[in-house]
Write an enzyme that holds these catalytic residues in place. Structure first.
Site, PDB file in Angstrom:
ATOM      1  N   ASP A 151      -6.243  17.424   1.132  1.00 42.74           N
ATOM      2  CA  ASP A 151      -7.622  16.345   1.677  1.00 42.74           C
ATOM      3  C   ASP A 151      -8.350  15.977   0.503  1.00 42.74           C
ATOM      4  O   ASP A 151      -8.844  16.751  -0.277  1.00 42.74           O
ATOM      5  CB  ASP A 151      -8.319  17.395   2.807  1.00 42.74           C
ATOM      6  CG  ASP A 151      -9.644  16.466   3.227  1.00 42.74           C
ATOM      7  OD1 ASP A 151      -9.813  15.588   2.644  1.00 42.74           O
ATOM      8  OD2 ASP A 151     -10.167  17.264   4.232  1.00 42.74           O
ATOM      9  N   ASN A 163      -3.211   6.530  -3.237  1.00 42.18           N
ATOM     10  CA  ASN A 163      -3.257   5.603  -2.103  1.00 42.18           C
ATOM     11  C   ASN A 163      -4.040   5.916  -1.106  1.00 42.18           C
ATOM     12  O   ASN A 163      -4.402   4.958  -0.322  1.00 42.18           O
ATOM     13  CB  ASN A 163      -1.742   5.682  -1.789  1.00 42.18           C
ATOM     14  CG  ASN A 163      -1.525   5.202  -0.333  1.00 42.18           C
ATOM     15  OD1 ASN A 163      -1.560   3.793  -0.356  1.00 42.18           O
ATOM     16  ND2 ASN A 163      -1.369   5.837   0.492  1.00 42.18           N
ATOM     17  N   TYR A 183     -16.282  -0.340   2.918  1.00 38.96           N
ATOM     18  CA  TYR A 183     -14.934  -0.662   2.634  1.00 38.96           C
ATOM     19  C   TYR A 183     -15.003  -1.571   1.271  1.00 38.96           C
ATOM     20  O   TYR A 183     -14.287  -1.141   0.398  1.00 38.96           O
ATOM     21  CB  TYR A 183     -14.088  -1.261   3.454  1.00 38.96           C
ATOM     22  CG  TYR A 183     -12.958  -1.409   3.204  1.00 38.96           C
ATOM     23  CD1 TYR A 183     -11.869  -0.470   2.988  1.00 38.96           C
ATOM     24  CD2 TYR A 183     -12.552  -2.760   3.002  1.00 38.96           C
ATOM     25  CE1 TYR A 183     -10.796  -0.816   2.522  1.00 38.96           C
ATOM     26  CE2 TYR A 183     -11.125  -3.173   2.282  1.00 38.96           C
ATOM     27  CZ  TYR A 183     -10.223  -1.941   2.258  1.00 38.96           C
ATOM     28  OH  TYR A 183      -9.119  -2.388   1.826  1.00 38.96           O
ATOM     29  N   LYS A 229     -14.043  -0.549  -2.553  1.00 42.77           N
ATOM     30  CA  LYS A 229     -13.179  -0.953  -3.367  1.00 42.77           C
ATOM     31  C   LYS A 229     -13.463  -1.771  -4.872  1.00 42.77           C
ATOM     32  O   LYS A 229     -12.685  -1.525  -5.768  1.00 42.77           O
ATOM     33  CB  LYS A 229     -12.202  -2.115  -2.715  1.00 42.77           C
ATOM     34  CG  LYS A 229     -11.507  -1.287  -1.597  1.00 42.77           C
ATOM     35  CD  LYS A 229     -10.464  -0.236  -1.927  1.00 42.77           C
ATOM     36  CE  LYS A 229      -9.616   0.410  -0.872  1.00 42.77           C
ATOM     37  NZ  LYS A 229      -8.678   1.430  -1.399  1.00 42.77           N
ATOM     38  N   THR A 278      -1.225  -2.101   8.463  1.00 41.16           N
ATOM     39  CA  THR A 278      -1.377  -0.667   8.728  1.00 41.16           C
ATOM     40  C   THR A 278      -2.400  -0.260   9.592  1.00 41.16           C
ATOM     41  O   THR A 278      -2.993  -1.070  10.453  1.00 41.16           O
ATOM     42  CB  THR A 278      -1.465   0.005   7.311  1.00 41.16           C
ATOM     43  OG1 THR A 278      -2.814  -0.476   7.077  1.00 41.16           O
ATOM     44  CG2 THR A 278      -0.571  -0.588   6.154  1.00 41.16           C
TER      45      THR A 278
END
Length: 245
Positions: free
Chosen positions: A61, A88, A168, A172, A203
């Site tokens: 985790d 990833n 999000y 990044k 995904t």
């Protein structure tokens, strides 16, 4: 790389991560699938072993330092080193939520923090846990799966139609900066650290709205995971080359 390596893929039980694991295994490398659920990780590993790969699962985790330390100890006891760490694992939003909670005008800071825990702090946690094992490698490298969605060049374009997502997108952006910090700090130790963008891949992260397959999305990470010892560091690339920071 021309010789087999030991590679760990976080979030490797599904989506892009699973395809990264599959492609590395097909190249003859030993692959460890890091997954929060060791059962799901082992299920994916079993499928890849059935296809001829040397693949096993390890409970990991990325948001839990104790879990990261335990996973590193498992790898140390079995292999003694790690050649490639592919960070990833990533999320776009909290379960049951959506991007609406990330609009700056009404941002839920806990929602934003939740995303950063995996996408940024998780990368730092896991990288720190595995650095001692990477130092045992002749050709160590770290690959961070980032996104062009966080490109400052892209988000400064007001014509950009991508979602405004304070969690999000900003995570990044932060991840590419984190990549550069590691690349600069570890350059003297010849540990190569690079960020890659998989593109808009179908995904769970985007409810399968993406236009690329996981296999296509995995290609840039696999390429950077297998560069030679004198390869680049501190880069941000996709299939077509450099991505604007």
């Amino acid at each position: 790389m021309n010789h087999p390596m030991i590679a760990l893929v976080t979030g490797g039980n599904k989506g892009i991560g699973r395809e990264i694991a599959a492609q590395l295994a097909a190249l003859g490398h030993t692959v460890l699938i890091g997954a929060r659920s060791v059962e799901r990780g082992e299920e994916a590993a079993a499928d890849l072993r059935a296809a001829g790969g040397d693949v096993t699962a390890v409970a990991l985790d990325v948001t839990d330092p104790a879990s990261a330390s335990a996973a590193a100890e498992t790898v140390r006891s079995r292999f003694g080193r790690l050649d490639a760490l592919i960070n990833n694992a990533g999320i776009s939003h909290k379960p049951g939520a959506d991007f609406a909670g990330q609009l700056p005008r009404s941002a839920d800071v806990e929602h934003v923090r939740y995303v950063f825990e995996t996408n940024v702090f998780g990368v730092i946690t896991v990288s720190g846990a595995f650095l001692p094992l990477l130092r045992k490698s002749d050709s160590p490298r770290i690959v961070n799966v980032s996104s062009s969605a966080g490109s400052l060049a892209a988000i400064s374009d007001f014509a950009n139609g991508d979602p405004i997502a304070l969690g999000y997108v900003a995570s990044k952006t932060a991840l590419t900066a984190v990549t550069l910090m590691y690349a600069r700090d570890l350059a003297a130790e010849n540990i190569l650290v690079n960020a890659v963008c998989p593109g808009f891949v179908a995904t769970d992260l985007n409810n399968h709205r993406g236009v690329r397959t996981p296999a296509e999305g995995a290609a840039s990470a696999v390429r950077m995971a297998t560069i030679p010892a004198d390869g680049p560091t501190g880069t941000f690339t996709d299939d077509n080359g450099p991505v604007a920071w």
